[in-house]
Design a protein around this motif. Structure first.
Motif, PDB file in Angstrom:
ATOM      1  N   ARG A  92       0.835  -1.204   0.000  1.00  0.00           N
ATOM      2  CA  ARG A  92       0.000   0.000   0.000  1.00  0.00           C
ATOM      3  C   ARG A  92       0.866   1.249   0.000  1.00  0.00           C
ATOM      4  N   ASN A  93       0.699   2.068  -1.029  1.00  0.00           N
ATOM      5  CA  ASN A  93       1.542   3.253  -1.200  1.00  0.00           C
ATOM      6  C   ASN A  93       1.427   4.234  -0.050  1.00  0.00           C
ATOM      7  N   LYS A  94       0.205   4.442   0.445  1.00  0.00           N
ATOM      8  CA  LYS A  94       0.005   5.433   1.503  1.00  0.00           C
ATOM      9  C   LYS A  94       0.752   5.053   2.771  1.00  0.00           C
ATOM     10  N   LEU A  95       0.779   3.766   3.107  1.00  0.00           N
ATOM     11  CA  LEU A  95       1.489   3.336   4.305  1.00  0.00           C
ATOM     12  C   LEU A  95       2.988   3.577   4.175  1.00  0.00           C
ATOM     13  N   VAL A  96       3.507   3.476   2.963  1.00  0.00           N
ATOM     14  CA  VAL A  96       4.926   3.733   2.723  1.00  0.00           C
ATOM     15  C   VAL A  96       5.230   5.216   2.864  1.00  0.00           C
ATOM     16  N   GLU A  97       4.426   6.035   2.211  1.00  0.00           N
ATOM     17  CA  GLU A  97       4.680   7.474   2.221  1.00  0.00           C
ATOM     18  C   GLU A  97       4.582   8.062   3.625  1.00  0.00           C
ATOM     19  N   ASP A  98       3.688   7.521   4.443  1.00  0.00           N
ATOM     20  CA  ASP A  98       3.492   8.053   5.794  1.00  0.00           C
ATOM     21  C   ASP A  98       4.696   7.830   6.701  1.00  0.00           C
ATOM     22  N   VAL A  99       5.524   6.834   6.403  1.00  0.00           N
ATOM     23  CA  VAL A  99       6.678   6.565   7.272  1.00  0.00           C
ATOM     24  C   VAL A  99       7.969   7.161   6.724  1.00  0.00           C
ATOM     25  N   LEU A 100       7.880   7.850   5.591  1.00  0.00           N
ATOM     26  CA  LEU A 100       9.074   8.464   5.001  1.00  0.00           C
ATOM     27  C   LEU A 100       8.880   9.938   4.674  1.00  0.00           C
ATOM     28  N   ASP A 101       7.745  10.514   5.058  1.00  0.00           N
ATOM     29  CA  ASP A 101       7.447  11.885   4.659  1.00  0.00           C
ATOM     30  C   ASP A 101       7.860  12.901   5.714  1.00  0.00           C
ATOM     31  N   LYS A 102       7.473  14.149   5.515  1.00  0.00           N
ATOM     32  CA  LYS A 102       7.883  15.231   6.411  1.00  0.00           C
ATOM     33  C   LYS A 102       7.266  15.103   7.798  1.00  0.00           C
ATOM     34  N   GLU A 103       6.100  14.455   7.910  1.00  0.00           N
ATOM     35  CA  GLU A 103       5.493  14.260   9.217  1.00  0.00           C
ATOM     36  C   GLU A 103       6.322  13.293  10.065  1.00  0.00           C
ATOM     37  N   MET A 104       6.843  12.259   9.429  1.00  0.00           N
ATOM     38  CA  MET A 104       7.713  11.329  10.153  1.00  0.00           C
ATOM     39  C   MET A 104       9.022  12.011  10.527  1.00  0.00           C
ATOM     40  N   LEU A 105       9.520  12.866   9.658  1.00  0.00           N
ATOM     41  CA  LEU A 105      10.720  13.639   9.974  1.00  0.00           C
ATOM     42  C   LEU A 105      10.486  14.516  11.193  1.00  0.00           C
ATOM     43  N   HIS A 106       9.330  15.143  11.248  1.00  0.00           N
ATOM     44  CA  HIS A 106       8.979  15.985  12.392  1.00  0.00           C
ATOM     45  C   HIS A 106       8.908  15.153  13.673  1.00  0.00           C
ATOM     46  N   LEU A 107       8.344  13.949  13.593  1.00  0.00           N
ATOM     47  CA  LEU A 107       8.265  13.064  14.754  1.00  0.00           C
ATOM     48  C   LEU A 107       9.659  12.657  15.221  1.00  0.00           C
ATOM     49  N   PHE A 108      10.530  12.322  14.298  1.00  0.00           N
ATOM     50  CA  PHE A 108      11.890  11.909  14.667  1.00  0.00           C
ATOM     51  C   PHE A 108      12.631  13.045  15.368  1.00  0.00           C
ATOM     52  N   LYS A 109      12.461  14.255  14.892  1.00  0.00           N
ATOM     53  CA  LYS A 109      13.148  15.377  15.523  1.00  0.00           C
ATOM     54  C   LYS A 109      12.613  15.625  16.935  1.00  0.00           C
ATOM     55  N   ALA A 110      11.311  15.472  17.119  1.00  0.00           N
ATOM     56  CA  ALA A 110      10.728  15.625  18.451  1.00  0.00           C
ATOM     57  C   ALA A 110      11.201  14.501  19.370  1.00  0.00           C
ATOM     58  N   TYR A 111      11.251  13.290  18.838  1.00  0.00           N
ATOM     59  CA  TYR A 111      11.723  12.137  19.623  1.00  0.00           C
ATOM     60  C   TYR A 111      13.200  12.296  19.983  1.00  0.00           C
ATOM     61  N   GLN A 112      13.986  12.795  19.054  1.00  0.00           N
ATOM     62  CA  GLN A 112      15.409  13.023  19.319  1.00  0.00           C
ATOM     63  C   GLN A 112      15.605  14.042  20.439  1.00  0.00           C
ATOM     64  N   LYS A 113      14.815  15.093  20.421  1.00  0.00           N
ATOM     65  CA  LYS A 113      14.902  16.113  21.460  1.00  0.00           C
ATOM     66  C   LYS A 113      14.526  15.537  22.820  1.00  0.00           C
ATOM     67  N   ALA A 114      13.527  14.678  22.837  1.00  0.00           N
ATOM     68  CA  ALA A 114      13.101  14.065  24.091  1.00  0.00           C
ATOM     69  C   ALA A 114      14.142  13.096  24.637  1.00  0.00           C
ATOM     70  N   GLU A 115      14.938  12.504  23.764  1.00  0.00           N
ATOM     71  CA  GLU A 115      15.949  11.539  24.175  1.00  0.00           C
ATOM     72  C   GLU A 115      17.202  12.202  24.740  1.00  0.00           C
ATOM     73  N   GLY A 116      17.358  13.496  24.539  1.00  0.00           N
ATOM     74  CA  GLY A 116      18.526  14.200  25.070  1.00  0.00           C
ATOM     75  C   GLY A 116      19.811  13.772  24.394  1.00  0.00           C
ATOM     76  N   ARG A 117      20.818  13.410  25.183  1.00  0.00           N
ATOM     77  CA  ARG A 117      22.110  13.021  24.617  1.00  0.00           C
ATOM     78  C   ARG A 117      22.003  11.749  23.789  1.00  0.00           C
ATOM     79  N   ASN A 118      21.117  10.865  24.160  1.00  0.00           N
ATOM     80  CA  ASN A 118      20.941   9.618  23.407  1.00  0.00           C
ATOM     81  C   ASN A 118      20.328   9.857  22.028  1.00  0.00           C
ATOM     82  N   GLY A 119      19.811  11.042  21.824  1.00  0.00           N
ATOM     83  CA  GLY A 119      19.173  11.350  20.549  1.00  0.00           C
ATOM     84  C   GLY A 119      20.118  11.421  19.375  1.00  0.00           C
ATOM     85  N   ASP A 120      21.428  11.531  19.651  1.00  0.00           N
ATOM     86  CA  ASP A 120      22.397  11.596  18.552  1.00  0.00           C
ATOM     87  C   ASP A 120      22.397  10.322  17.713  1.00  0.00           C
ATOM     88  N   SER A 121      21.940   9.228  18.296  1.00  0.00           N
ATOM     89  CA  SER A 121      21.913   7.967  17.556  1.00  0.00           C
ATOM     90  C   SER A 121      20.914   8.000  16.405  1.00  0.00           C
TER      91      SER A 121
END
Length: 302
Positions: free
Chosen positions: A104-133
């Motif tokens: 399913r194309n939509k399921l693929v796009e949802d995990v590689l798009d700008k919204e997922m990028l935004h989630l990763f950046k928020a998750y990285q910030k929450a992880e603190g020093r461990n976020g560098d990984s």
């Protein structure tokens, strides 16, 4: 076949080749949606697991699907309310897709798009020093989110100077620099280097999609000045429909038909079925009966 078996020749030609029946060159371009599936599947199959044979390794860090799993779980735990979640469309189907859901194309796009990028950046910030990984995965999402945004954009492209083409080129440059950095390491063997990258087929298809689309825009502007191309409507679904109908209508289980069988099957398909997909992502015109002559006999006598 069109480039004498040379991948480098195809890249040098921007995946354009001679058209024997028209003035506009043929462009060998992989469907963008198929490319996105390959990228996602490469990430799912690589990691630290027992069954994983590869581990995507970028200069900025490892890239594993477990990072997507943890980011998804963190978002649900930190934001119990669905309306407050950072990536509110994510479901278990996105993160743990079965074989059918992987298509399913939509399921693929949802995990590689700008919204997922935004989630990763928020998750990285929450992880603190461990976020560098997460740096490697975030850089990958910065590249894929641009490609998804541009190849799903319904606004027409009317010039080779369109900024979206330049953005696509920069995304390709990121993947190319990753490959060059791994391949230039003198300490690792060729087998180790191969395990650190996405499959060779995926890397080649990425060049085909990005360079091929740019070549398509350039060629169309030369032959039909003033016209436009809608990136969201560029796909291979109409061709896939023909292959499906060839197997279902004319040849049954035979998926390796010869030239003569395909020729007769093509005329049957055109006379009995519509080869144009009417979904929102396709456009096309009615087909004409298939007619092609060869200089040599099909079944030469011994």
């Amino acid at each position: 076949m069109h480039y004498n078996g040379s991948d480098s020749a195809a890249v040098s030609a921007s995946f354009a080749t001679h058209n024997p029946v028209g003035d506009m060159p043929i462009v060998m371009m992989i469907d963008p949606k198929h490319l996105f599936k390959k990228i996602r599947n490469n990430i799912i199959k690589r990691g630290f697991g027992i069954n994983s044979t590869r581990l995507l390794s970028h200069q900025a860090g490892f890239i594993t699907w477990q990072m997507w799993v943890k980011a998804y779980q963190w978002d649900r735990a930190a934001n119990p309310s669905e309306v407050s979640r950072i990536h509110h469309v994510l479901t278990d189907e996105h993160i743990w897709p079965n074989n059918g859901q992987k298509m399913r194309n939509k399921l693929v796009e949802d995990v590689l798009d700008k919204e997922m990028l935004h989630l990763f950046k928020a998750y990285q910030k929450a992880e603190g020093r461990n976020g560098d990984s997460l740096n490697g995965a975030i850089q990958l999402l910065e590249a894929t989110s641009v490609l998804i945004a541009n190849f799903t954009d319904t606004r027409p492209i009317t010039s080779v100077e369109d900024d979206r083409l330049q953005c696509n080129a920069r995304s390709l440059q990121w993947f190319t620099s990753w490959e060059d950095a791994v391949m230039s390491d003198l300490q690792d063997t060729a087998n180790v280097k191969r395990r650190q990258l996405m499959s060779q087929e995926t890397r080649f298809d990425m060049k085909s999609t990005i360079l091929g689309f740019e070549s398509l825009v350039c060629q169309k502007q030369k032959t039909h000045p003033g016209t436009s191309i809608n990136a969201a409507r560029v796909n291979s679904e109409s061709v896939e429909n023909i292959f499906c109908q060839q197997r279902a209508i004319s040849h049954g289980a035979n998926d390796n038909s010869n030239y003569k069988q395909f020729m007769y099957g093509m005329n049957t398909i055109i006379l009995t079925a519509d080869t144009v997909n009417n979904s929102r992502c396709n456009t096309g015109v009615a087909a004409e009966p298939f007619s092609f002559r060869v200089q040599k006999p099909i079944n030469p006598k011994k």
